[in-house]
Design an enzyme around this catalytic site. Structure first.
Site, PDB file in Angstrom:
ATOM      1  N   SER A 562      21.726 -68.054   4.928  1.00 33.34           N
ATOM      2  CA  SER A 562      22.039 -66.864   3.993  1.00 33.34           C
ATOM      3  C   SER A 562      20.486 -66.168   3.960  1.00 33.34           C
ATOM      4  O   SER A 562      19.449 -66.694   4.154  1.00 33.34           O
ATOM      5  CB  SER A 562      22.351 -67.412   2.868  1.00 33.34           C
ATOM      6  OG  SER A 562      22.364 -66.364   1.780  1.00 33.34           O
ATOM      7  N   TYR A 575      21.972 -73.264  -4.777  1.00 36.58           N
ATOM      8  CA  TYR A 575      22.371 -72.470  -3.587  1.00 36.58           C
ATOM      9  C   TYR A 575      21.210 -72.121  -2.565  1.00 36.58           C
ATOM     10  O   TYR A 575      21.064 -72.527  -1.423  1.00 36.58           O
ATOM     11  CB  TYR A 575      23.138 -71.326  -3.879  1.00 36.58           C
ATOM     12  CG  TYR A 575      23.748 -70.432  -2.653  1.00 36.58           C
ATOM     13  CD1 TYR A 575      24.685 -71.011  -1.868  1.00 36.58           C
ATOM     14  CD2 TYR A 575      23.053 -69.224  -2.151  1.00 36.58           C
ATOM     15  CE1 TYR A 575      25.189 -70.290  -0.889  1.00 36.58           C
ATOM     16  CE2 TYR A 575      23.653 -68.650  -1.139  1.00 36.58           C
ATOM     17  CZ  TYR A 575      24.649 -69.115  -0.460  1.00 36.58           C
ATOM     18  OH  TYR A 575      25.037 -68.542   0.517  1.00 36.58           O
TER      19      TYR A 575
END
Ligand code: ZN
Length: 685
Positions: A562, A575
């Site tokens: 990501s 995250y």
């Protein structure tokens, strides 16, 4: 189950439709008709483009399968132009094909079968040419001609072996003319020709001869086929354990020329054969039918070992056998090769493993399964011929002349051209989600066989079904598993190996996200994210590494990370940290895999909203809240914050994955490719 001719279904059908009906009935039974093998014909009147009535031969065109053939699969040839050919003494194949192409009633028909003249020269209105197991047992039995005469009297004509073509067609026609009351022709080492005045009686005649041959074999069958057992067959669990470890090594050994898909066959007749006293001697006699050997090759690879010796010794013996096979195949080709012949892949298509079963190889799953299907026929023929006397086969020269026959190679050339990643195998985690599905779809389009791992079992099954419907049976499989479970991940990889033989590409994509301030983030939240994103990526990559190393042909591992791995977004510390862990794991594995040509890279997308499960839940609402905007404004918000002013879609991520998986990225490892529309803070440096 043998199909019966239905007077009701056949009533009122045209000559061509009756031919289609008869062909489908015959093709229904694999003990009579091989895949795409055999051919049928009917002679009838047809109207040509100028409105003239013509006597034509309807005969099967190249490339069709009798089981599924439709009227389009047949070609009409002007009979009066073909018949004078019989007065010639010889006719080369190319000239024959060219001549027949000029006799076609419609130029858009498929190329007529290479056995067309056999149908044209015989005077009967309806003709079947098939390769039934029981008949070929007679045709390949030592002393088959005398055995045939004893069993069938003078109702069956024996024609010695020669490769199909003009000369064989003429020999058959001459033999039948000399004995007009005969019912059938046995083509030595090859097959059966039968006929009838109408479609139904032709079909009945084929069936009657086959039944008689079967009854003859049953009379002569000995108690223990192939001399009884030599080794004991393994039970399913130890067998799968052994195959799970053995298959990647075998796949590596047979994929030197091009990646092969492996198929395991453990049907009772196969296991009985490969575990029997005489299987190696019988199997090494040669192919059971010229029709098989283009797919099975002249000989199988026989592994002279008993699984009781244990995995390592069995595996060493198997790899030596495959290596020896390739050497001997090269010698066989060198001995018979003519200038201009293509150089075939020297690796075996059929590998016989005592106590385990049979492994077949192919350019895709369908091809490997087809070869297995044909070898079942070969086992039945060898069993029958051994019961009658002893199994015999084509000489190496005869086998080579069929295997490298330009007309047979033409049939194979009708298959679609291979794609960039044809024959490769990929496992994609999160395969039921939007990004996982897009990746699987894009890989499948390039020829990859895909395993879709997901905790969502119905979702993965649905995605696999969709890929199979688009790219063919066997091209995808669902692998229900939780990526955080060591046992489930191991079992899923094992299933994939048993289905395809190995693995070339691993895409770790399964994920979830959480938007919380650090004070709100519970220890359970933290653990869950790290379990799926960090531990899950580790478990999946580790299993992929094990298989790729055993295969010894490198591989590509791709992590979907990501933008957040580089750029810490607000209120997502768990995250962001887990995504950063993935990237560092990627770089670590790139270092470890390099020497084995295993490349490890990452694709870092950002804000793939469309179709995403992550973006359909709380995360969407929470991110909107964090950015201080309405939920429906998110797409626009993300678009505007990119350098390129674009939204990112799952297909964009898939495109980067395909590049990293392909040989075009052969010199790239340890790299993160961003697919985020340009986020300056996340530019890798
Ligand atoms: Zn044939």
């Amino acid at each position: 189950m043998r199909a019966f001719w239905s007077a009701e279904e056949s009533r009122g059908k045209s000559a061509l439709d009756l031919l289609v009906y008869r062909s489908n009935l015959l093709g229904h039974d694999p003990t009579i008709v091989n895949w795409k093998g055999g051919n049928t014909s009917a002679k009838a009147d047809a109207i040509d483009h100028a409105g003239r009535s013509q006597r034509v031969l309807w005969v099967k065109g190249s490339g069709s399968d009798l089981r599924t053939i439709t009227p389009k699969g047949f070609v009409a040839l002007r009979l009066e132009e073909i018949l004078p050919l019989e007065r010639r003494q010889a006719m080369p194949d190319e000239e024959m094909v060219d001549y027949l192409m000029q006799c076609m009633l419609r130029p858009d028909s498929p190329r007529p079968s290479i056995e067309t003249l056999l149908h044209a020269f015989l005077p009967f209105p309806h003709i079947d040419h098939t390769h039934p197991d029981a008949v070929i047992a007679f045709c390949t039995a030592d002393g088959g001609e005398a055995l045939t005469r004893r069993a069938f009297g003078d109702r069956v004509i024996w024609v010695p072996y020669q490769r199909p073509g003009f000369a064989l067609s003429r020999a058959v026609a001459e033999a039948v003319r000399a004995r007009p009351r005969a019912q059938a022709v046995f083509l030595a080492k090859h097959g059966l020709v039968t006929w009838g005045d109408d479609a139904a009686s032709c079909y009945e005649s084929t069936l009657a001869i086959v039944k008689e041959a079967e009854a003859g074999l049953a009379r002569d069958a000995r108690a223990a086929a192939f001399g009884g057992p030599r080794v004991s067959a393994l039970a399913p669990d130890p067998r799968n354990e052994m195959l799970g470890a053995l298959l990647p090594r075998l796949r590596g050994a047979v994929s030197a020329r091009r990646p092969a898909i492996l198929h395991v066959d453990v049907a009772p007749d196969v296991v009985e054969f490969v575990s029997s006293e005489q299987f190696d001697r019988v199997a090494l006699v040669g192919a059971a039918c010229p029709d098989h050997l283009v797919h099975t090759k002249y000989l199988p690879c026989v592994v002279p070992a008993d699984p009781a010796v244990g995995l390592e010794r069995f595996s060493t013996t198997a790899l030596e056998a495959v290596g020896r096979y390739a050497e001997e195949y090269r010698v066989y080709v060198a001995a018979h090769r003519r200038p201009g012949d293509p150089e075939g892949d020297p690796h075996p298509r059929v590998i016989l493993l005592p106590g385990l079963g049979m492994v077949t190889t192919g350019s895709d799953k369908e091809a490997a399964e087809r070869t297995a299907g044909l070898y079942h026929r070969a086992i039945a023929v060898m069993r029958g011929a051994s019961a009658l006397s002893a199994f015999t086969s084509l000489t190496p020269q005869e086998a080579y002349d069929v295997e490298y026959w330009p007309l047979e190679l033409y049939k194979l050339s009708l298959a679609p051209r291979p794609r960039e990643l044809s024959g490769r195998v990929a496992l994609v985690t999160g395969g039921a989600g939007a990004i996982g599905r897009a990746i699987a779809e894009r890989l499948a389009a390039e020829g990859v066989h895909v395993g879709l791992m997901d905790i969502d079992e119905p979702g993965a099954a649905e995605a696999a079904r969709e890929l199979e419907s688009r790219y063919g049976a066997g091209r995808a499989m669902a692998l229900p598993a939780n990526v955080t479970s060591e046992a489930e991940v191991g079992a899923a990889f094992r299933r994939m190996v048993l289905a395809y033989g190995g693995l070339d590409i691993v895409v770790s994509n399964a994920g979830l996200a959480l938007s919380r301030t650090v004070e709100e983030t519970t220890a359970a939240d933290w653990d869950r994210l790290f379990a799926v994103l960090a531990r899950g990526y580790f478990l999946v990559a580790r299993e992929g590494f094990r298989i790729m190393r055993a295969q010894g042909r490198g591989g590509a591992v791709i992590f979907i990370t990501s933008k957040n791995a580089q750029l810490a977004g607000k209120n997502s510390s768990a995250y962001n940290s887990a995504k950063a862990a993935e990237e560092q794991l990627m770089r670590s594995l790139a270092e470890e895999g390099g020497a084995a040509s295993i490349r490890v890279n990452a694709v870092a997308p950002d804000a793939v909203l469309r179709g995403s499960k992550i973006w359909s839940g709380d995360w969407r609402r929470e991110r909107a809240r964090d950015h201080g905007i309405e939920e429906r404004g998110l797409e626009e918000f993300y678009r505007n914050r990119t350098t390129l002013k674009v939204n990112v879609f799952a297909e964009d991520v898939a495109e980067a994955v395909v590049f990293l998986a392909s040989d075009r990225a052969a010199k790239t490892t340890g790299c993160t490719v961003t697919v985020d529309g340009g986020i300056p803070g996340a530019y890798p440096r």
